[in-house]
Design a protein around this motif. Structure first.
Motif, mmCIF file in Angstrom:
data_model
loop_
_atom_site.group_PDB
_atom_site.id
_atom_site.type_symbol
_atom_site.label_atom_id
_atom_site.label_comp_id
_atom_site.label_asym_id
_atom_site.label_seq_id
_atom_site.Cartn_x
_atom_site.Cartn_y
_atom_site.Cartn_z
ATOM 1 N N GLY A 86 0.815 -1.203 0.000
ATOM 2 C CA GLY A 86 0.000 0.000 0.000
ATOM 3 C C GLY A 86 0.853 1.259 0.000
ATOM 4 O O GLY A 86 1.921 1.305 0.629
ATOM 5 N N LEU A 87 0.392 2.285 -0.709
ATOM 6 C CA LEU A 87 1.116 3.550 -0.803
ATOM 7 C C LEU A 87 0.321 4.651 -0.105
ATOM 8 O O LEU A 87 -0.883 4.786 -0.348
ATOM 9 C CB LEU A 87 1.339 3.928 -2.268
ATOM 10 N N PRO A 88 0.971 5.454 0.740
ATOM 11 C CA PRO A 88 0.260 6.478 1.541
ATOM 12 C C PRO A 88 0.050 7.788 0.784
ATOM 13 O O PRO A 88 0.349 8.871 1.288
ATOM 14 C CB PRO A 88 1.216 6.676 2.726
ATOM 15 N N PHE A 89 -0.490 7.665 -0.439
ATOM 16 C CA PHE A 89 -0.700 8.842 -1.277
ATOM 17 C C PHE A 89 -2.070 8.743 -1.943
ATOM 18 O O PHE A 89 -2.607 7.646 -2.145
ATOM 19 C CB PHE A 89 0.385 8.954 -2.348
ATOM 20 N N GLY A 90 -2.593 9.882 -2.314
ATOM 21 C CA GLY A 90 -3.891 9.924 -2.965
ATOM 22 C C GLY A 90 -3.828 9.491 -4.416
ATOM 23 O O GLY A 90 -2.749 9.341 -5.005
ATOM 24 N N ASP A 91 -5.000 9.283 -5.000
ATOM 25 C CA ASP A 91 -5.088 8.914 -6.409
ATOM 26 C C ASP A 91 -4.480 10.012 -7.286
ATOM 27 O O ASP A 91 -4.615 11.200 -6.995
ATOM 28 C CB ASP A 91 -6.549 8.708 -6.811
ATOM 29 N N ARG A 92 -3.813 9.584 -8.363
ATOM 30 C CA ARG A 92 -3.250 10.499 -9.369
ATOM 31 C C ARG A 92 -2.367 11.583 -8.735
ATOM 32 O O ARG A 92 -2.486 12.760 -9.043
ATOM 33 C CB ARG A 92 -4.372 11.132 -10.193
ATOM 34 N N HIS A 115 1.035 -4.390 -6.003
ATOM 35 C CA HIS A 115 2.076 -3.385 -6.240
ATOM 36 C C HIS A 115 1.778 -2.604 -7.518
ATOM 37 O O HIS A 115 1.819 -1.370 -7.528
ATOM 38 C CB HIS A 115 3.427 -4.095 -6.343
ATOM 39 N N LEU A 116 1.430 -3.306 -8.582
ATOM 40 C CA LEU A 116 1.128 -2.645 -9.851
ATOM 41 C C LEU A 116 -0.169 -1.846 -9.771
ATOM 42 O O LEU A 116 -0.275 -0.755 -10.349
ATOM 43 C CB LEU A 116 1.054 -3.681 -10.972
ATOM 44 N N ARG A 117 -1.152 -2.367 -9.063
ATOM 45 C CA ARG A 117 -2.417 -1.633 -8.919
ATOM 46 C C ARG A 117 -2.202 -0.324 -8.170
ATOM 47 O O ARG A 117 -2.819 0.708 -8.499
ATOM 48 C CB ARG A 117 -3.448 -2.495 -8.188
ATOM 49 N N GLU A 118 -1.351 -0.337 -7.162
ATOM 50 C CA GLU A 118 -1.062 0.886 -6.423
ATOM 51 C C GLU A 118 -0.340 1.904 -7.303
ATOM 52 O O GLU A 118 -0.605 3.105 -7.216
ATOM 53 C CB GLU A 118 -0.230 0.575 -5.175
ATOM 54 N N ILE A 119 0.574 1.442 -8.147
ATOM 55 C CA ILE A 119 1.223 2.344 -9.087
ATOM 56 C C ILE A 119 0.186 2.957 -10.021
ATOM 57 O O ILE A 119 0.182 4.170 -10.272
ATOM 58 C CB ILE A 119 2.313 1.613 -9.894
ATOM 59 N N HIS A 120 -0.707 2.131 -10.540
ATOM 60 C CA HIS A 120 -1.759 2.619 -11.433
ATOM 61 C C HIS A 120 -2.619 3.664 -10.728
ATOM 62 O O HIS A 120 -2.996 4.685 -11.317
ATOM 63 C CB HIS A 120 -2.613 1.438 -11.894
ATOM 64 N N ARG A 121 -2.906 3.431 -9.468
ATOM 65 C CA ARG A 121 -3.771 4.350 -8.713
ATOM 66 C C ARG A 121 -3.120 5.714 -8.506
ATOM 67 O O ARG A 121 -3.773 6.749 -8.664
ATOM 68 C CB ARG A 121 -4.107 3.727 -7.344
ATOM 69 N N VAL A 122 -1.840 5.738 -8.156
ATOM 70 C CA VAL A 122 -1.206 7.019 -7.809
ATOM 71 C C VAL A 122 -0.617 7.738 -9.022
ATOM 72 O O VAL A 122 -0.256 8.917 -8.921
ATOM 73 C CB VAL A 122 -0.106 6.829 -6.743
ATOM 74 N N LEU A 123 -0.540 7.059 -10.168
ATOM 75 C CA LEU A 123 0.026 7.677 -11.363
ATOM 76 C C LEU A 123 -1.026 8.552 -12.053
ATOM 77 O O LEU A 123 -2.177 8.140 -12.243
ATOM 78 C CB LEU A 123 0.503 6.597 -12.332
ATOM 79 N N ARG A 124 -0.615 9.744 -12.438
ATOM 80 C CA ARG A 124 -1.520 10.630 -13.167
ATOM 81 C C ARG A 124 -1.770 10.102 -14.570
ATOM 82 O O ARG A 124 -0.978 9.316 -15.107
ATOM 83 C CB ARG A 124 -0.934 12.042 -13.216
ATOM 84 N N ASP A 125 -2.874 10.529 -15.163
ATOM 85 C CA ASP A 125 -3.297 9.983 -16.451
ATOM 86 C C ASP A 125 -2.257 10.179 -17.542
ATOM 87 O O ASP A 125 -2.133 9.348 -18.444
ATOM 88 C CB ASP A 125 -4.624 10.607 -16.875
ATOM 89 N N GLU A 126 -1.507 11.269 -17.492
ATOM 90 C CA GLU A 126 -0.473 11.519 -18.493
ATOM 91 C C GLU A 126 0.924 11.195 -17.965
ATOM 92 O O GLU A 126 1.926 11.560 -18.589
ATOM 93 C CB GLU A 126 -0.524 12.988 -18.937
ATOM 94 N N GLY A 127 0.997 10.503 -16.842
ATOM 95 C CA GLY A 127 2.279 10.187 -16.236
ATOM 96 C C GLY A 127 2.921 8.941 -16.826
ATOM 97 O O GLY A 127 2.384 8.304 -17.727
ATOM 98 N N ALA A 128 4.090 8.602 -16.297
ATOM 99 C CA ALA A 128 4.831 7.434 -16.779
ATOM 100 C C ALA A 128 5.529 6.752 -15.609
ATOM 101 O O ALA A 128 5.970 7.413 -14.662
ATOM 102 C CB ALA A 128 5.862 7.839 -17.833
ATOM 103 N N CYS A 129 5.614 5.445 -15.708
ATOM 104 C CA CYS A 129 6.295 4.641 -14.692
ATOM 105 C C CYS A 129 7.466 3.910 -15.325
ATOM 106 O O CYS A 129 7.346 3.361 -16.430
ATOM 107 C CB CYS A 129 5.326 3.633 -14.071
ATOM 108 N N TYR A 130 8.594 3.903 -14.628
ATOM 109 C CA TYR A 130 9.748 3.089 -15.002
ATOM 110 C C TYR A 130 9.675 1.815 -14.176
ATOM 111 O O TYR A 130 9.693 1.860 -12.936
ATOM 112 C CB TYR A 130 11.043 3.838 -14.716
#
Length: 247
Positions: A86-92, A115-130
């Motif tokens: 779990g990540l202690p941050f809001g969506d996007r 882990h991947l779902r949490e990344i998807h949740r906190v990443l902005r719509d135009e963002g990118a993940c490495y």
């Protein structure tokens, strides 16, 4: 027999700076007048978070999390210790998310998907993940330096580790390329496999002379043939449909 999962933190800050430069190039990060928000999950020694937080040209507000505090450098960024996936941050909340050799440490398939779902949740719509994942079909497992360790079935990995005198419990779950991409699709991500680009960047940054110069000019078609067994699987992951399954 212990079944605790270890951090496997790299203490070499110089190598973290080079890794940060490679990530910067692969994500195509360029200067922007407005500071962007970056999250590193599993920051380890803190070297990569420090690289982006103190970058001379790129402006980032950097957050870092890990299940243990193993940092060697903490300047310029905020750190929180977390439990589980779990990540202690809001969506996007973030423009950029880094998951560098983390997913193999979080647990089995269910935890990896979380882990991947949490990344998807906190990443902005135009963002990118490495996303960097050790390949199950690498010849030498990088955490324990044993040949073919990850090729074995899960039931045989820990006995092999004990027989080699390297530990009691194999605490990593590396993935094959097909498994990573199946998980990314299941979570709803789109992705681009950049293993070949990453290998070329690594050679360009770390070994600019001699054999490395020759290897940088090997045609992409030849690199593509060995992509399934490249030791580290690397993806640029987004929510943008144009990226879907582009390998």
């Amino acid at each position: 027999m212990t079944t605790g999962r270890q951090g496997h933190v790299s203490p070499d800050l110089a190598s973290r700076r080079l890794k940060g430069l490679k990530i910067e190039r692969l994500l195509g990060l360029v200067p922007d007048s407005t500071p962007r928000d970056l999250l590193e999950i599993g920051c380890g020694s803190g070297g990569i978070s420090h690289y982006f937080a103190t970058h001379a040209q790129l402006k980032f507000n950097v957050e870092a999390v890990d299940v243990t505090d193993s940092r060697k450098v903490g300047d310029g960024y905020r750190f929180q210790q977390v439990a589980g996936t779990g990540l202690p941050f809001g969506d996007r909340s973030f423009d950029v998310v880094l998951s560098n050799h983390v997913i193999e440490h979080v647990g089995e398939c269910a935890e990896q998907l979380d882990h991947l779902r949490e990344i998807h949740r906190v990443l902005r719509d135009e963002g990118a993940c490495y996303l960097a994942v050790p390949n199950r079909w690498m010849l030498v497992e990088p955490h324990y330096k044993l040949a073919f360790l990850s090729w074995l079935t899960p039931a045989l990995r820990s006995p092999y580790l004990r027989m080699a005198g390297k530990g009691d419990f194999y605490d990593c779950v590396p993935l094959a390329m097909s498994e990573v991409e199946r998980m990314l699709r299941e979570v709803g991500f789109t992705y681009r496999n950049v293993c070949v680009d990453a290998l070329r960047e690594t050679l360009s940054i770390e070994q600019p002379k001699g054999a490395a110069r020759f290897l940088r000019h090997v045609p992409g078609s030849l690199w593509s043939m060995v992509r399934p067994v490249i030791p580290t699987l690397i993806y640029v992951v987004t929510k943008a449909p144009a990226f879907r399954r582009h390998t």
